[in-house]
Design a protein around this motif. Sequence first.
Motif: not given
Length: 646
Positions: A572-582, A535-543
């Motif tokens: 936004w994608s990195l923040r979501r990755l950090q929050t959900r993974w931690e 999701q993070t990679i796809s969001t970064n690619a999309l933006t």
Amino acid sequence: MPPKLPLIGKAVYSLSLSSWPFICRSCRYKQARALCSGAARLKPQGNRKARGTTLQLRTASTTASITAVNVRRDIPPRFLHLHESLKALETEAAVYINISQLRLALRGLESENAVTRVAVLGLNGHNGPRRLARALLADPLASEQRWEKQLTADDNDERAILLRYGEQADVDDRHPLVKTLFIPSTTLHIHNLEILVQASSAADKSYGEAGAANLLVPGLESQSSASGRLSTVTFPVHKTVIYQEGLQDLGSIPKINLHDRSIFNVIIDWSWSTLQQQSQNAQSVSPINLALGEAAIEIFRQSLQRSVEYEHLWFDAGMPGMTAWMLDGTESPNGGIKPAIRGLLQNICNNTKKAIAQEDESSAQRQKASTISVATKNIIEQGISIWAENAHTELRDRLNSAFHSKSWRRIKWWKLFWRVDDVEYIASDILHKAWLVEAEKEMIWISGRIHQSGLLGPLKLRPTAVLDPDDEQTLGGHPPAPRVSDLVERVPNYEVVEDQVFQHPWLQNIYRARSALSQFTVPPLQSLSQSLLLQTISTNALTSSLSALLYFSISTTSPYEAGAIAAVGLVWSLRRLQTRWENARSTWEAQIREDGRRVLRHVEEVARETVREGGMGEADELSREARRVARNAVARTERALEEISS
């Protein structure tokens, strides 16, 4: 209309039926026809000598042969319910009852005037009991008869003697254990008595220990020709007399309760004055003077004019009380059950209940003997407490070290881009190396101590599967057709598997809980890391694509404005990755900590319950059920006996 019988036939027929009362119905009609034809042949014809001929009739006997098997007996209707209760008692309480004594009681209910059997047992040999039986049955008005000499003859035959009524004195000595003597005694005939006279055998020496229960089943000893050992055959009676000659060895006399005096009697052959000087208890023994009684019979036989002297000597010898006791209970009041048979039935019920109570006590003692001591249980409980404390400490310290280790830090959120494939390996490694490893080993040792002490009891195996004969999958049958559902592995829910963990033996709970955590919590964690990274990679690619599209499609858009969109998507994608993974890592850490505590708490509780409730000895459920059935059978017999008395 049926033909009328001739006059002679009628007379002979009526005479035959009155003189032969025991004729079955099926034979009466045949006999009547035979009488008619016989009477017709008896008519005077010429000079035939048929007028003086007497008819020889043979009636059908209602008594079955002694070799008949399963003979149907005509039980009186008023005794039928009690007879059925006794038959049920024979089946349901066979272990706790004397079968020979019960068979005697059953035979007593199968006739209107049953035989009453009295045993006279001598503690000093067979001479005294035989003299006593002769004095009680002899007729003073007649001279000494041959059976009296046969009874009191000093011979070496140690067999028991059974006295029965017979019109002529006769001896039947074919039985190897009992010699039957038929005597013309009015006492035996009127009261339907049988008297067994014998010396106390080796099996009867335990009367004082076993109580008065064995007095009604005296033993007849027989020697085996092969081994030379003695075997005992019981001979049940309704009443028993214990004969003691003199005051020597009074300790061998059994103690008789007052309520048993109707079926048991202990007599001592000694002078009356000496007994009074010895202060014997009249409620326990009955003193007689047998020599004085025999002298009274001889005096009366010498001269009838000495009847007064005979009466004084007879009463001074104490013989009338002995005669009254022997004849007591031999007459049935108002056509009911004889008191002697009733006493035998009550004795059977009481002895059966005592035997059941003794078996209950023995079972309780066996269970108590197999009980583990309290000191052993306390030592094992202390070991369980120490194990629980060390296990909780291990769970806390080992997991803290594991979650602060270098390997766990390798899968932080910003390292997932190049270590996302190591999540499953690292999480499984933590479970197998840091999750209650030492606690599991120590519990194996503690369970060994519990099993060694006997607290776990015998191991119970799971029942094996049984092949259904109607199923096609039995041996030699054709296999079923394959289905798609058979090829797809069914993944159960974690909550279901978690509940099943605590249904297995507590020794395997830690291992099964670790396997469940590794199977149902680690793969979702690995899947979440991959999905978040995708999701993070796809969001970064999309933006980034959107910002590039805006920059090239709109000429007025500056690079800074277009790059802002890509920067916002990246943050936004990195923040979501950090929050959900931690959060996922913290949740997984808390879950395995809590599951570890639950498993430890459950294992501790089950182990303590096993120690507290185990070692109490296993109660034999089959034996307990058999005793319950026997106790109910005795209660039914007592109720049936009360119904007859009422």
